[in-house]
Design a protein around this motif. Structure first.
Motif, PDB file in Angstrom:
ATOM      1  N   GLY A 164      13.259 -13.468  43.965  1.00  0.00           N
ATOM      2  CA  GLY A 164      13.891 -14.559  44.905  1.00  0.00           C
ATOM      3  C   GLY A 164      15.505 -14.948  43.970  1.00  0.00           C
ATOM      4  O   GLY A 164      15.752 -16.607  43.717  1.00  0.00           O
ATOM      5  N   CYS A 189      10.163 -20.676  42.688  1.00  0.00           N
ATOM      6  CA  CYS A 189       9.935 -19.918  44.286  1.00  0.00           C
ATOM      7  C   CYS A 189       8.944 -19.365  44.066  1.00  0.00           C
ATOM      8  O   CYS A 189       8.334 -18.903  45.196  1.00  0.00           O
ATOM      9  CB  CYS A 189      11.407 -18.289  44.071  1.00  0.00           C
ATOM     10  N   CYS A 205       9.685 -25.664  50.942  1.00  0.00           N
ATOM     11  CA  CYS A 205       8.365 -24.570  49.801  1.00  0.00           C
ATOM     12  C   CYS A 205       7.697 -24.836  50.829  1.00  0.00           C
ATOM     13  O   CYS A 205       6.604 -22.813  50.673  1.00  0.00           O
ATOM     14  CB  CYS A 205       8.098 -25.555  48.116  1.00  0.00           C
TER      15      CYS A 205
END
Length: 358
Positions: free
Chosen positions: A186, A254, A308
């Motif tokens: 990520g 992440c 997210c």
């Protein structure tokens, strides 16, 4: 007999407090765009380098229109971002204001964060529909400035704290000094990837991200930093990236975005060396919702709502861990993925750093 009930009476003090909060938020919403403009046009930098300045002088320094600059300065002074000196009708940055707004290497440099949140709001129509349908929105579907803002916001803090975090992991720093293997999953534009390559020249580093455009930028960043010879980048998901026997796998802010974090944990477990460790950096959060109802918690929950959680819901499984999962919920997911050792290795006011080992 009637069933009507009288509405609860209004508490005037609570009403006024909520209205005041709304006014603060409205000002902050507009301010975010103006902070991005100030950063982009170099207004903060000019104030830091040449201030105190009048609006005319600042406009001349930055080749901008004075009337816009004058109103911008007054808005910034109203919010405490710029210092106004009424005796001379000049504006300046205090050392603290400069550290937050003009010093791009500062771990609390905020214009990147304003760039991030201002750009994230551009998917409002898609987000509105996602609320109705439950569908996800992938990270790659955001405006390009979201990716650049993320890099500019998080990059300086990684530069300031990353090596201390690694040193908090038992034996990992020594392993990497001697020459080890690192996978940064990520990686985005590669800020922590490149920082680790600079710090550990004897080690090899692989940056991994599913977003091809971000990987392309990361390669450019590595070339500019002079570490392209020992950094590689791979376009892949967190559950399918290549390689084995990594001494350190890192994920910076992440892991909670992953659609299948349990599956990701299992894959990380397969790719680690026997003595390796997994570093999971997540936004600071307590385990109970009521303990996260703070200014930082509001920011984290809000970003989680627009970026997210939609990203997680756009992927297989759609776990939706969220940016305020906290230590215990993260532990549950990681151990379900096959790890037996998990603990908090370090923390800052905005980050939790977890170490997981097989």
């Amino acid at each position: 007999m009637t069933t009507e009930t009288q509405a609860d009476p209004i508490d005037e003090q609570k009403l006024n407090e909520l209205v005041e909060t709304s006014l603060v938020d409205l000002g902050a919403t507009v301010h975010a765009a103006l902070a991005v403009i100030g950063d982009e046009l170099g207004l903060y930098t000019a104030l830091d380098e040449a201030g105190p300045l009048t609006s005319v002088e600042l406009a001349e320094e930055t080749e901008t229109a004075e009337r816009y600059v004058r109103e911008w300065l007054r808005s910034q002074a109203s919010g405490g971002y710029v210092t106004y000196v009424p005796e001379t009708d000049r504006y300046d940055l205090s050392p603290e204001q400069a550290y937050v707004l003009a010093n791009k290497e500062s771990p609390v440099f905020m214009p990147g964060a304003f760039q991030l949140v201002s750009s994230a709001a551009k998917i409002e129509p898609e987000l509105l529909e996602a609320f109705r349908t439950g569908e996800g929105i992938g990270w790659h579907e955001h405006d390009e400035d979201v990716f650049h803002g993320t890099e500019r916001f998080f990059g300086p803090s990684y530069g300031a704290f990353l090596l201390d975090w690694i040193e908090a992991f038992d034996g990992i720093d020594e392993m990497l000094q001697a020459g080890g293997r690192i996978a940064d999953v990520g990686c985005g534009h590669g800020a922590p990837t490149i920082r680790m390559a600079e710090a550990y020249p004897n080690s090899t580093v692989v940056g991994i991200d599913y977003h091809e455009a971000s990987v392309a930028v990361a390669r450019e960043r590595a070339e500019a930093a002079g570490v392209a010879d020992r950094v590689d980048f791979e376009v892949a998901t967190a559950s399918e990236y290549d390689g084995t026997d990594y001494d350190l796998v890192t994920m910076f802010n992440c892991f909670h975005d992953m659609g299948d974090p349990v599956g990701v944990a299992a894959h990380v477990r397969e790719t680690l060396s026997d003595d390796g460790a997994w570093m999971i950096v997540e936004p600071y959060a307590e385990d109970r919702v009521e303990d996260n109802l703070t200014p930082f918690g509001r920011l984290a929950y809000s970003i989680s709502t627009v970026a997210c959680t939609p990203n997680s819901l756009s992927q297989d499984v759609g776990y939706g861990l969220g940016a305020q999962a906290g230590e215990e919920q993260t532990r549950e997911v990681v151990t379900e993925g096959g790890f037996t050792h998990f603990h908090r290795a370090a923390e800052t006011p905005t980050s939790l750093v977890f170490e997981a080992k097989p």
